[in-house]
Motif scaffolding. Structure first.
Motif, PDB file in Angstrom:
ATOM      1  N   GLU A   1       9.320 -31.095  -0.631  1.00  0.00           N
ATOM      2  CA  GLU A   1       9.169 -32.052   0.150  1.00  0.00           C
ATOM      3  C   GLU A   1       9.568 -31.190   1.465  1.00  0.00           C
ATOM      4  O   GLU A   1       8.965 -31.899   2.662  1.00  0.00           O
ATOM      5  N   GLN A   2      10.232 -30.074   1.514  1.00  0.00           N
ATOM      6  CA  GLN A   2      10.462 -29.575   2.639  1.00  0.00           C
ATOM      7  C   GLN A   2       9.327 -28.738   3.541  1.00  0.00           C
ATOM      8  O   GLN A   2       9.092 -28.509   4.393  1.00  0.00           O
ATOM      9  N   LEU A   3       8.545 -28.608   2.308  1.00  0.00           N
ATOM     10  CA  LEU A   3       7.341 -27.754   2.610  1.00  0.00           C
ATOM     11  C   LEU A   3       6.001 -28.796   2.960  1.00  0.00           C
ATOM     12  O   LEU A   3       4.798 -28.035   3.491  1.00  0.00           O
ATOM     13  N   GLY A   4       5.946 -29.715   2.615  1.00  0.00           N
ATOM     14  CA  GLY A   4       5.008 -30.663   2.694  1.00  0.00           C
ATOM     15  C   GLY A   4       4.144 -30.359   1.633  1.00  0.00           C
ATOM     16  O   GLY A   4       2.663 -30.455   1.702  1.00  0.00           O
ATOM     17  N   HIS A   5       4.594 -29.762   0.440  1.00  0.00           N
ATOM     18  CA  HIS A   5       3.805 -29.572  -0.806  1.00  0.00           C
ATOM     19  C   HIS A   5       2.524 -28.467  -0.679  1.00  0.00           C
ATOM     20  O   HIS A   5       1.679 -28.539  -1.157  1.00  0.00           O
ATOM     21  N   LYS A   6       3.052 -27.618   0.643  1.00  0.00           N
ATOM     22  CA  LYS A   6       1.823 -26.516   0.546  1.00  0.00           C
ATOM     23  C   LYS A   6       2.811 -25.020   0.828  1.00  0.00           C
ATOM     24  O   LYS A   6       3.969 -25.090   1.543  1.00  0.00           O
ATOM     25  N   GLY A   7       2.145 -24.094   0.207  1.00  0.00           N
ATOM     26  CA  GLY A   7       2.525 -22.524   0.638  1.00  0.00           C
ATOM     27  C   GLY A   7       3.023 -21.756  -0.870  1.00  0.00           C
ATOM     28  O   GLY A   7       3.181 -22.553  -1.831  1.00  0.00           O
ATOM     29  N   GLN A   8       3.322 -20.598  -0.484  1.00  0.00           N
ATOM     30  CA  GLN A   8       3.718 -19.725  -1.439  1.00  0.00           C
ATOM     31  C   GLN A   8       5.230 -19.792  -1.439  1.00  0.00           C
ATOM     32  O   GLN A   8       5.730 -19.798  -0.562  1.00  0.00           O
ATOM     33  N   ILE A   9       5.661 -19.740  -2.687  1.00  0.00           N
ATOM     34  CA  ILE A   9       7.189 -19.616  -3.143  1.00  0.00           C
ATOM     35  C   ILE A   9       7.413 -18.791  -3.977  1.00  0.00           C
ATOM     36  O   ILE A   9       6.808 -18.115  -4.900  1.00  0.00           O
ATOM     37  N   ALA A  10       8.666 -18.306  -4.114  1.00  0.00           N
ATOM     38  CA  ALA A  10       9.148 -17.306  -4.727  1.00  0.00           C
ATOM     39  C   ALA A  10      10.633 -17.700  -5.354  1.00  0.00           C
ATOM     40  O   ALA A  10      11.319 -18.694  -4.813  1.00  0.00           O
ATOM     41  N   ILE A  11      10.946 -17.304  -6.571  1.00  0.00           N
ATOM     42  CA  ILE A  11      12.405 -17.531  -7.142  1.00  0.00           C
ATOM     43  C   ILE A  11      13.140 -16.354  -6.917  1.00  0.00           C
ATOM     44  O   ILE A  11      12.607 -15.165  -7.509  1.00  0.00           O
ATOM     45  N   LEU A  12      14.206 -16.432  -6.732  1.00  0.00           N
ATOM     46  CA  LEU A  12      15.491 -15.251  -6.772  1.00  0.00           C
ATOM     47  C   LEU A  12      16.514 -15.723  -7.934  1.00  0.00           C
ATOM     48  O   LEU A  12      17.078 -16.639  -7.539  1.00  0.00           O
ATOM     49  N   SER A  13      16.468 -15.059  -8.947  1.00  0.00           N
ATOM     50  CA  SER A  13      17.299 -15.410 -10.337  1.00  0.00           C
ATOM     51  C   SER A  13      18.563 -14.466 -10.346  1.00  0.00           C
ATOM     52  O   SER A  13      18.862 -13.579  -9.264  1.00  0.00           O
ATOM     53  N   ALA A  14      19.265 -14.607 -11.300  1.00  0.00           N
ATOM     54  CA  ALA A  14      20.415 -13.872 -11.487  1.00  0.00           C
ATOM     55  C   ALA A  14      19.937 -12.603 -12.355  1.00  0.00           C
ATOM     56  O   ALA A  14      19.011 -11.822 -11.991  1.00  0.00           O
ATOM     57  N   THR A  15      20.258 -12.655 -13.560  1.00  0.00           N
ATOM     58  CA  THR A  15      19.922 -11.388 -14.315  1.00  0.00           C
ATOM     59  C   THR A  15      18.597 -12.170 -15.392  1.00  0.00           C
ATOM     60  O   THR A  15      18.422 -13.333 -15.575  1.00  0.00           O
ATOM     61  N   GLN A  16      17.689 -11.255 -15.932  1.00  0.00           N
ATOM     62  CA  GLN A  16      16.516 -11.627 -16.737  1.00  0.00           C
ATOM     63  C   GLN A  16      16.974 -12.305 -17.813  1.00  0.00           C
ATOM     64  O   GLN A  16      15.890 -12.865 -18.570  1.00  0.00           O
ATOM     65  N   ASN A  17      18.009 -12.154 -18.617  1.00  0.00           N
ATOM     66  CA  ASN A  17      18.353 -12.726 -19.834  1.00  0.00           C
ATOM     67  C   ASN A  17      19.259 -13.693 -19.550  1.00  0.00           C
ATOM     68  O   ASN A  17      19.743 -14.484 -20.862  1.00  0.00           O
ATOM     69  N   ALA A  18      19.473 -14.340 -18.453  1.00  0.00           N
ATOM     70  CA  ALA A  18      20.578 -15.441 -18.231  1.00  0.00           C
ATOM     71  C   ALA A  18      19.909 -16.609 -18.821  1.00  0.00           C
ATOM     72  O   ALA A  18      18.929 -16.949 -18.562  1.00  0.00           O
ATOM     73  N   THR A  19      20.439 -17.141 -19.803  1.00  0.00           N
ATOM     74  CA  THR A  19      20.142 -18.606 -20.699  1.00  0.00           C
ATOM     75  C   THR A  19      19.575 -19.469 -19.702  1.00  0.00           C
ATOM     76  O   THR A  19      18.674 -20.211 -19.644  1.00  0.00           O
ATOM     77  N   ASN A  20      20.772 -20.027 -18.809  1.00  0.00           N
ATOM     78  CA  ASN A  20      20.708 -21.006 -17.924  1.00  0.00           C
ATOM     79  C   ASN A  20      19.598 -20.939 -16.881  1.00  0.00           C
ATOM     80  O   ASN A  20      18.652 -21.657 -16.600  1.00  0.00           O
ATOM     81  N   GLN A  21      19.653 -19.662 -16.353  1.00  0.00           N
ATOM     82  CA  GLN A  21      18.610 -19.263 -15.175  1.00  0.00           C
ATOM     83  C   GLN A  21      17.127 -19.525 -15.986  1.00  0.00           C
ATOM     84  O   GLN A  21      16.014 -20.136 -15.240  1.00  0.00           O
ATOM     85  N   ASN A  22      16.760 -18.979 -17.266  1.00  0.00           N
ATOM     86  CA  ASN A  22      15.554 -19.015 -17.650  1.00  0.00           C
ATOM     87  C   ASN A  22      15.176 -20.441 -18.137  1.00  0.00           C
ATOM     88  O   ASN A  22      13.926 -20.843 -17.992  1.00  0.00           O
ATOM     89  N   ALA A  23      16.170 -21.295 -18.647  1.00  0.00           N
ATOM     90  CA  ALA A  23      15.770 -22.692 -18.989  1.00  0.00           C
ATOM     91  C   ALA A  23      15.242 -23.397 -17.632  1.00  0.00           C
ATOM     92  O   ALA A  23      14.430 -24.131 -17.659  1.00  0.00           O
ATOM     93  N   TRP A  24      16.219 -23.108 -16.561  1.00  0.00           N
ATOM     94  CA  TRP A  24      15.803 -23.925 -15.130  1.00  0.00           C
ATOM     95  C   TRP A  24      14.318 -23.389 -14.878  1.00  0.00           C
ATOM     96  O   TRP A  24      13.550 -24.113 -14.288  1.00  0.00           O
ATOM     97  N   ILE A  25      14.193 -22.020 -14.872  1.00  0.00           N
ATOM     98  CA  ILE A  25      12.934 -21.559 -14.208  1.00  0.00           C
ATOM     99  C   ILE A  25      11.629 -21.960 -15.246  1.00  0.00           C
ATOM    100  O   ILE A  25      10.532 -22.227 -14.630  1.00  0.00           O
ATOM    101  N   GLU A  26      11.791 -22.128 -16.611  1.00  0.00           N
ATOM    102  CA  GLU A  26      10.829 -22.686 -17.313  1.00  0.00           C
ATOM    103  C   GLU A  26      10.521 -24.063 -16.669  1.00  0.00           C
ATOM    104  O   GLU A  26       9.026 -24.442 -16.853  1.00  0.00           O
ATOM    105  N   PHE A  27      11.569 -25.106 -16.437  1.00  0.00           N
ATOM    106  CA  PHE A  27      11.212 -26.364 -15.937  1.00  0.00           C
ATOM    107  C   PHE A  27      10.766 -26.381 -14.629  1.00  0.00           C
ATOM    108  O   PHE A  27       9.685 -27.030 -14.210  1.00  0.00           O
ATOM    109  N   MET A  28      11.082 -25.568 -13.821  1.00  0.00           N
ATOM    110  CA  MET A  28      10.383 -25.211 -12.589  1.00  0.00           C
ATOM    111  C   MET A  28       8.834 -24.945 -12.591  1.00  0.00           C
ATOM    112  O   MET A  28       8.044 -25.490 -11.851  1.00  0.00           O
ATOM    113  N   LYS A  29       8.516 -24.168 -13.416  1.00  0.00           N
ATOM    114  CA  LYS A  29       7.229 -23.643 -13.889  1.00  0.00           C
ATOM    115  C   LYS A  29       6.424 -24.785 -14.108  1.00  0.00           C
ATOM    116  O   LYS A  29       5.255 -25.109 -13.770  1.00  0.00           O
TER     117      LYS A  29
END
Length: 370
Positions: free
Chosen positions: A186-214
């Motif tokens: 909504e902030q981008l007007g649904h256009k543009g490149q984005i990146a994710i800055l996560s915590a650790t590669q094995n963090a269960t909650n981070q990975n679960a959220w990222i999968e739903f983001m993707k």
């Protein structure tokens, strides 16, 4: 910061007869060499512990036991967010005459929590509450804890399901992941490149959220948005700061960064707020009002989300007490009272959800103090 405990406890020791141990070793030396358990033994122990848990019966009318000993084991001891969670849980224990403390490592490496679990088992805690850095690295010692009737409650970041009885989830993982993409879009007007800055590669909650983001990004509404990279700051302020800098240099057309970690979003805001990217690159994610207030007010960040970490710690504390008192066993459909938060229900796979996250912006951020 040095690992430390919030509350001091009495340590109970089990006395063991040396002679008896020697006899057992002598009798078993021919078969096992008295050298410890084998992989098959460990599997059998885990299976037996799981079977015992499944056969246990809840007594919803049982009173909370007095003097329960609980230990909170966060991802890392110096994480401001987890300090809020744990201190709230420790304070909640006072309401039911329990004793709680916080112990943990100063880093968020996958195996850094193992030695603390082993120590807590030796101390005969009634319950261990853990925000896992890795879903599998902590499983061995946690299963040993359950085998000795020490209850295990994961909170914030889950372990593998067979390594604990309950998981206290701050909100639905799907709701968190999808909403972060929706708000950013909504902030981008649904256009543009984005990146994710996560915590650790094995963090269960981070990975679960990222999968739903993707998964959310696969929808037609986001056809003009592209996820170019997921970076990891390891929940370390300086590394997260450097990863933010690296993302913006590597992708000059980057329009937004989503950081679903309180350490990451604060570090990213500090970098963007002091650079030429301020007002040009959207930053969204999960943060606390107190750490993000100045970035919202100076225009670096328009909005971010989170739940109340104090309520998360409070709920986790009462859930562990209910489990250790026999009111619940972790089966789906069981109910327990969580103090001022009222009655709660155990969901599928032992999950108990706190509630939906709150979106913070200029309009409401001064209404919160945590």
């Amino acid at each position: 910061m040095r690992p430390h405990t919030r509350t001091r406890f009495r340590t109970r020791f089990r006395t063991r007869t040396v002679a008896a141990t020697a006899v057992v070793c002598a009798l078993s030396v021919a078969l096992a060499g008295c050298s410890g358990t084998t992989k098959d033994d460990a599997k059998d122990d885990a299976a037996n512990a799981k079977e015992d848990a499944q056969n246990a019966k809840a007594d919803p009318d049982a009173p909370l036991k007095k003097g329960l000993k609980l230990a909170f084991l966060p991802k890392q001891i110096n994480n401001p967010y987890e300090k809020i969670v744990d201190e709230a849980g420790i304070k909640a224990a006072e309401e039911y005459d329990g004793e709680a403390k916080e112990v943990g490592p100063s880093d968020a490496k996958a195996s850094s929590q193992v030695s603390y679990i082993n120590t807590l088992v030796q101390q005969r805690q009634d319950a261990i509450l853990i925000a896992a850095n890795d879903p599998n690295a902590v499983c061995g010692p946690l299963k040993q804890a359950m085998k000795q009737d020490i209850k295990v409650v994961a909170y914030d970041s889950d372990t593998s399901k067979d390594c604990r009885q309950l998981f206290i989830n701050q909100a639905s993982s799907e709701d968190i992941g999808r909403s972060l993409v929706q708000h950013t879009a909504e902030q981008l007007g649904h256009k543009g490149q984005i990146a994710i800055l996560s915590a650790t590669q094995n963090a269960t909650n981070q990975n679960a959220w990222i999968e739903f983001m993707k998964d959310e990004l696969k929808k037609p509404a986001y056809k003009d948005m592209k996820l170019v990279k997921t970076a990891y700051g390891d929940d370390d302020d300086q590394k997260s700061f450097q990863e933010t800098q690296g993302l913006l240099k590597a992708y000059p057309k980057l329009k937004a960064i989503i950081s679903p970690t309180t350490v990451g979003i604060a570090a990213a805001a500090r970098y963007i707020g002091g650079s030429s990217y301020k007002g040009k690159v959207v930053l969204n994610g999960l943060g606390t009002p107190n750490q993000m207030r100045k970035y919202v007010k100076n225009g670096t960040v328009e909005q971010f989300s989170l739940w109340d970490p104090e309520k998360l710690g409070y709920l986790a504390s009462y859930a562990a007490a209910a489990l250790a008192s026999g009111q619940i066993t972790g089966k789906e459909g069981e109910r327990f009272k969580a103090g001022e938060l009222g009655e709660r229900t155990v969901g599928k796979d032992g999950e108990v959800i706190l509630g939906p996250p709150t979106v913070f912006d200029k309009k409401n951020i001064d209404d919160f103090d945590f």
